[in-house]
Structures are given as C-alpha cells and as structure tokens.
Design a protein around this motif. Structure first.
Motif, PDB file in Angstrom:
ATOM      1  N   ASN A  39      -8.188  -1.440  10.967  1.00 45.20           N
ATOM      2  CA  ASN A  39      -6.847  -1.438  10.368  1.00 45.20           C
ATOM      3  C   ASN A  39      -5.875  -1.447  11.527  1.00 45.20           C
TER       4      ASN A  39
ATOM      5  N   THR B 133       0.490   3.588   1.899  1.00 44.61           N
ATOM      6  CA  THR B 133       0.571   4.086   3.266  1.00 44.61           C
ATOM      7  C   THR B 133       2.022   3.986   3.787  1.00 44.61           C
TER       8      THR B 133
ATOM      9  N   GLN C  78      -3.353   2.956  -5.870  1.00 42.65           N
ATOM     10  CA  GLN C  78      -4.030   3.452  -4.681  1.00 42.65           C
ATOM     11  C   GLN C  78      -3.988   4.970  -4.658  1.00 42.65           C
TER      12      GLN C  78
ATOM     13  N   ASN D   6     -11.387   3.324   2.337  1.00 45.56           N
ATOM     14  CA  ASN D   6     -11.080   2.948   3.705  1.00 45.56           C
ATOM     15  C   ASN D   6     -10.425   4.170   4.344  1.00 45.56           C
ATOM     16  N   SER D   7     -10.598   4.319   5.650  1.00 40.51           N
ATOM     17  CA  SER D   7     -10.053   5.533   6.261  1.00 40.51           C
ATOM     18  C   SER D   7      -9.827   5.333   7.751  1.00 40.51           C
TER      19      SER D   7
ATOM     20  N   ARG E  39      -0.160  -6.815  -4.654  1.00 38.99           N
ATOM     21  CA  ARG E  39      -0.603  -7.840  -3.703  1.00 38.99           C
ATOM     22  C   ARG E  39      -0.675  -9.178  -4.411  1.00 38.99           C
TER      23      ARG E  39
ATOM     24  N   TYR F 191      -3.245   0.139  11.832  1.00 44.25           N
ATOM     25  CA  TYR F 191      -2.598   1.435  12.037  1.00 44.25           C
ATOM     26  C   TYR F 191      -3.558   2.578  12.289  1.00 44.25           C
TER      27      TYR F 191
ATOM     28  N   HIS G 210       0.844  -1.204   0.000  1.00 42.17           N
ATOM     29  CA  HIS G 210       0.000   0.000   0.000  1.00 42.17           C
ATOM     30  C   HIS G 210       0.874   1.247   0.000  1.00 42.17           C
TER      31      HIS G 210
ATOM     32  N   ALA H 267      -6.505   9.973   7.624  1.00 46.77           N
ATOM     33  CA  ALA H 267      -6.088   9.499   6.301  1.00 46.77           C
ATOM     34  C   ALA H 267      -7.176   8.647   5.686  1.00 46.77           C
TER      35      ALA H 267
HETATM   36  N1  LIG Z   1      -3.816   1.420   3.424  1.00 50.81           N
HETATM   37  C1  LIG Z   1      -5.219   1.155   3.392  1.00 50.81           C
HETATM   38  C2  LIG Z   1      -6.005   2.368   3.016  1.00 50.81           C
HETATM   39  C3  LIG Z   1      -5.967   3.359   4.151  1.00 50.81           C
HETATM   40  C4  LIG Z   1      -5.175   4.446   4.042  1.00 50.81           C
HETATM   41  C5  LIG Z   1      -5.126   5.369   5.080  1.00 50.81           C
HETATM   42  C6  LIG Z   1      -5.904   5.142   6.216  1.00 50.81           C
HETATM   43  C7  LIG Z   1      -6.691   4.049   6.308  1.00 50.81           C
HETATM   44  C8  LIG Z   1      -6.710   3.149   5.287  1.00 50.81           C
HETATM   45  C9  LIG Z   1      -5.497   0.038   2.389  1.00 50.81           C
HETATM   46  O1  LIG Z   1      -4.574  -0.489   1.850  1.00 50.81           O
HETATM   47  O2  LIG Z   1      -6.619  -0.331   2.163  1.00 50.81           O
END
Ligand SMILES: N[C@@H](Cc1ccccc1)C(=O)O
Length: 495
Positions: A408, A327, A370, A432-433, A356, A410, A325, A454
C-alpha cells in the motif's frame, strides 16, 4: 355457503361424528373455512368435542401428472427412436427431459449407443417392447390406492419429484356437553349504543383470548448489513476502540490520497477507478502549513525518505471525489490528534460506505462498506499489529489466520490477511493491513517514536457469507426485496 358455524352444527347434529375433511369434500367448501368455524365454536365452551388428526397422502406434481399422461421420459426416449436409429443430439431435441430419460433408458437396458454405425454414433433400440412401469406406478398415486407400491418406489418417485407427500391437519368433531344448534354469537365490542340503550346488560360478550398472537407491529427492520455492522461495532467497543465520525461521502483528493502519501500519478487517482465530483469541483479549507509539509515530502522527501521526486500540484489535491476508502477519515483523525498539545495513544474504528468506479458484477458494486481499525501508540510493532488483528478476528470466531506481504502506498510493511474458510476448504483474503509510513505521520506532526497500525476489510463479504447471499445485488441496490430485510434473523457473527 350459509354461516359455516351453522353448517358445522347442523352436520354434527345429523351425522353424530365426522371429519372436517369429509365435510369440506361433501359440500365442496374450502377446508380452512370449516376449520375456522370449528375454532370459533370451540371458543364458546363445550358445544362440540374436537380431536386433531394428521392425515398424509400422496399427490402428483405437475411433472408427475405429465408422466402419468404421456409416459415416463425413458419411455418417451425409447418411443422416439425410429427403426434406423437416431443421433443422440436429435434425441435430446425431440423429447422433454431427454437427458434423464436417456440415462434411465440406458440403465434399464432398453437402448444402446451404437458407435459402429455409419455417419457417427447412433442410439438404437435394444429390446422390442418395453413396459413403462414408472407411468403405471405414478398413475396409481393419483388414485390414492397405493397397494403394491413399495417404500423404495415411493422414495424413488419422490426423489424424481414426480410425487409429493402432503400433510393435512383435520379435526374429528362430535357433540359436546353443551351442544346446541342455536348459538348466538357473542359480541366482540362494547359500543356506545349498547351503553345508551342498556342492551349490554343482557348481551353475552366474547371472552378475552390471552393466547391470541398480536398484530406484528409496523416497526422498522434493520438491513442485514446494518445487523452485521452492529456486531462489528460491538467487537470494536469491547476492545476499547472509539468510533470515528465518517459522515462525509465527498472527500478531497488531499485527504483521500495526498495525506496518505499516495503519489499524484497513482492509477487509483484516475477517473477509471475513482468518481470525481463536478459540482463543486474543488475543495478548500486545508491546513496550509500541513499541506506544505505534504507537498514537500511528496516532491523532495525528508526524514530519511526520498519522496517521489515529482512535481506536487495543489490543483490535484483540491479535486473533490467520492471517498475511495475510509482511510481518508483515519488521516483526518490522526492529523487532529497530532494537533493536540501532548500525544495520547488512541484506538479508533469506523464502518461506513466507500465508492469505487468499478464494473458491477455478482460480487462487486460501485459502492461498499469498509471496516477500519487504527491504533496509535509509542513503539508499536508488526507483532502488535498481528496481535490486535488476531484478537479482533478471534472475537468473530475466526482463528486460522495467515499474513501475506503486500503493498500500500501509505503502509510499510503491508500485509494481506487470509483466513481458512472451512466451507470452501481454502484460504480466502479477508482484509488488508499495515503500519502507516513515517512519510504520512511525521508531516502531520506526530512524534517520531509514535507508530500507527491499521487494518481494513469489507462489510459485504462477511455479510454475504453469514446470510448465504451469493449475489451482492440481492443485498444492495434497487433489487433488494424488503421481505429479505424483514425475514432475515438477527446475527451472531461467531455462530
Ligand atoms: N485502505 C485500505 C485498507 C487498509 C486500511 C488500513 C491499513 C491498510 C489497509 C483499502 O482500501 O483496502
């Protein structure tokens, strides 16, 4: 054939007035060639007069030809029924398009399904003789004489794809003011020879045609994903976001997972979900003090968190992978931000490729793009997160949003974003957030009262919806047709 220009001129001299289709038939020559000649004569002044005519006529389709020759499907079904009847399954096998034929024959009252017969239901003839009016009618279309055929019949056969209406544009030609049989073709190029010999003085030259369409330039064309990416980028820029540098596909587990407080035993870190790099297998150059703090929060906890109470191994963190990701980039950027002397609020975004190890099907590839947005500031709340997300999607023309609690490693809280899809008439997940956890931010060195919100979504999903593509392999990978790339229009996401 002789020069088509001469043919046209001779013909008009002989016949006075004629239609280009008539000439094409008579001398058995491609109509377009004759039209080409007419246009070139037209460009030389008033030699001929032209009148455009649009002709419509009916033609049989391949299927129509088959019906004209072998009978309608319903008649074929009827004819295939032997004296003692036949099962429906057998009928389906013995006649082409039997399904259509069967239901039409039922409708016409030619056949019945006799459920009482021995050994299961059988299809029986209900009348002795039939009159295959479809075949007769369709055959009549081939003769161009449509007398007696009603508009309803025309529409019906058109719908059944037995006949089509074709439009042909032709020209009625007659002599013009300056008619002549001997036209010399004007020169199109001024050559060195003409200049040297002086012959250019007496020659006539073709006039410039300022209406002519130019040759399409051999320029590059943006792929639909890149067009949609440009639109998303524009939205982020309008909202005051700065783009993060995403120029690395190979990432260490440390930045992809550990920095994001993702436990080392997390299933996403498995070879089933993630591509591991064999050469070079390991990454280095980590900021060691920070790495120690990450190790500590994972294994022992801190700042009110229990951590995972598990051994944290640098060997796991060092492994090189294809980033799963973007992220991971957000983590790097937030760490960098925390190293600055004084904290300053930031708004970051990125749009790039992630990988992935998934099973490939119509909607999944092992790589996709993404879109990610990150905001860091003092005292941001869940309300701020929902507010920015609403604002972001509003710019895309999406106003009906719902949030659903999610998980998540994180973020806490985390929310999936759903939007109401007017076409599908249901709520579909679009992103997603969440709010990044203190376990992620404090080890980086960010002040405790700074929070970071985020969200992320895929680029492929909106692109597929936008361009009405239902198989992702049409969009990405070896089966991409360059014509699709050339021909697809520019996009406006809100249209
Ligand atoms: N990294 C998450 C997306 C995400 C980004 C930032 C905050 C929360 C979620 C994903 O792969 O789905």
């Amino acid at each position: 054939m002789a020069d088509p220009v001469d043919v046209v001129l001779q013909y008009v001299e002989k016949n006075g007035e004629f239609d280009t289709l008539q000439l094409s038939k008579e001398i058995n020559e491609d109509h377009q060639k004759i039209v080409g000649a007419v246009k070139s004569i037209q460009s030389m002044g008033d030699i001929i007069k032209t009148d455009q005519v649009t002709n419509k006529h009916w033609e049989l389709t391949e299927e129509g030809k088959d019906v004209a020759k072998n009978g309608s499907y319903e008649a074929r079904v009827f004819n295939a029924i032997p004296a003692g009847g036949i099962t429906q399954a057998e009928i389906m096998k013995s006649v082409p398009n039997a399904k259509v034929g069967f239901s039409k024959a039922m409708q016409a009252g030619w056949i019945v399904l006799d459920k009482s017969s021995e050994g299961g239901p059988k299809v029986q003839r209900k009348v002795e003789n039939i009159d295959d009016s479809v075949q007769q009618c369709v055959s009549q279309f081939a003769t161009m004489d449509l007398s007696g055929i009603t508009d309803a019949q025309k529409a019906e056969y058109k719908k059944r794809k037995l006949v089509t209406e074709v439009k042909v544009v032709s020209y009625r030609i007659s002599k013009g003011e300056n008619f002549t049989l001997t036209i010399s073709k004007p020169e199109v190029d001024l050559t060195t020879k003409m200049i040297q010999s002086g012959s250019w003085r007496t020659k006539t030259f073709k006039e410039y045609n300022f209406e002519a369409l130019g040759v399409p330039p051999q320029a590059g064309h943006l792929h639909p994903l890149l067009k949609v990416r440009a639109e998303y980028r524009q939205i982020f820029l309008e909202m005051g976001f700065t783009e993060m540098p995403t120029n690395r596909f190979v990432e260490s587990c440390f930045w992809n997972f550990d920095a994001l407080f993702q436990p080392q035993q997390h299933p996403a870190r498995d070879a089933h979900d993630t591509f591991f790099i064999s050469e070079p297998q390991k990454a280095g150059g980590f900021p060691m003090e920070y790495l120690e703090r990450v190790k500590k929060i994972h294994s022992e906890g801190g700042y009110g968190s229990q951590g995972y109470k598990m051994d944290w191994k640098i060997e796991e963190a060092e492994k090189n992978i294809l980033r799963t990701h973007t992220t991971a980039i957000s983590a790097r950027m937030l760490y960098q931000l925390a190293q600055e002397k004084e904290f300053r609020p930031v708004k970051y975004f990125s749009i790039d490729r992630v990988f992935r190890n998934e099973n490939v099907d119509d909607t999944h590839l092992a790589e996709f793009h993404q879109i990610e947005g990150v905001v860091a500031d003092y005292g941001l709340t869940l309300g701020d997160l929902m507010g920015v997300i609403n604002e972001f999607f509003k710019k895309l023309g999406i106003e009906k949003l719902r949030f659903k609690p999610a998980y998540n490693p994180y973020t806490e809280p985390s929310m999936e974003i759903f939007s109401y899809h007017d076409g599908l008439k249901k709520w579909v997940e679009i992103g997603n957030s969440g709010i990044f956890r203190p376990e992620m931010l404090i080890p980086m060195g960010l002040p405790k009262d700074v929070s970071v919100i985020a969200w992320g979504l895929s680029l492929e999903r909106p692109t597929m919806i936008k361009y009405k593509i239902d198989n992702i392999r049409t969009l990405m990978g070896p089966r991409v047709d360059l014509k699709m790339v050339y021909n697809n229009p520019l996009c406006r996401l809100d249209k």
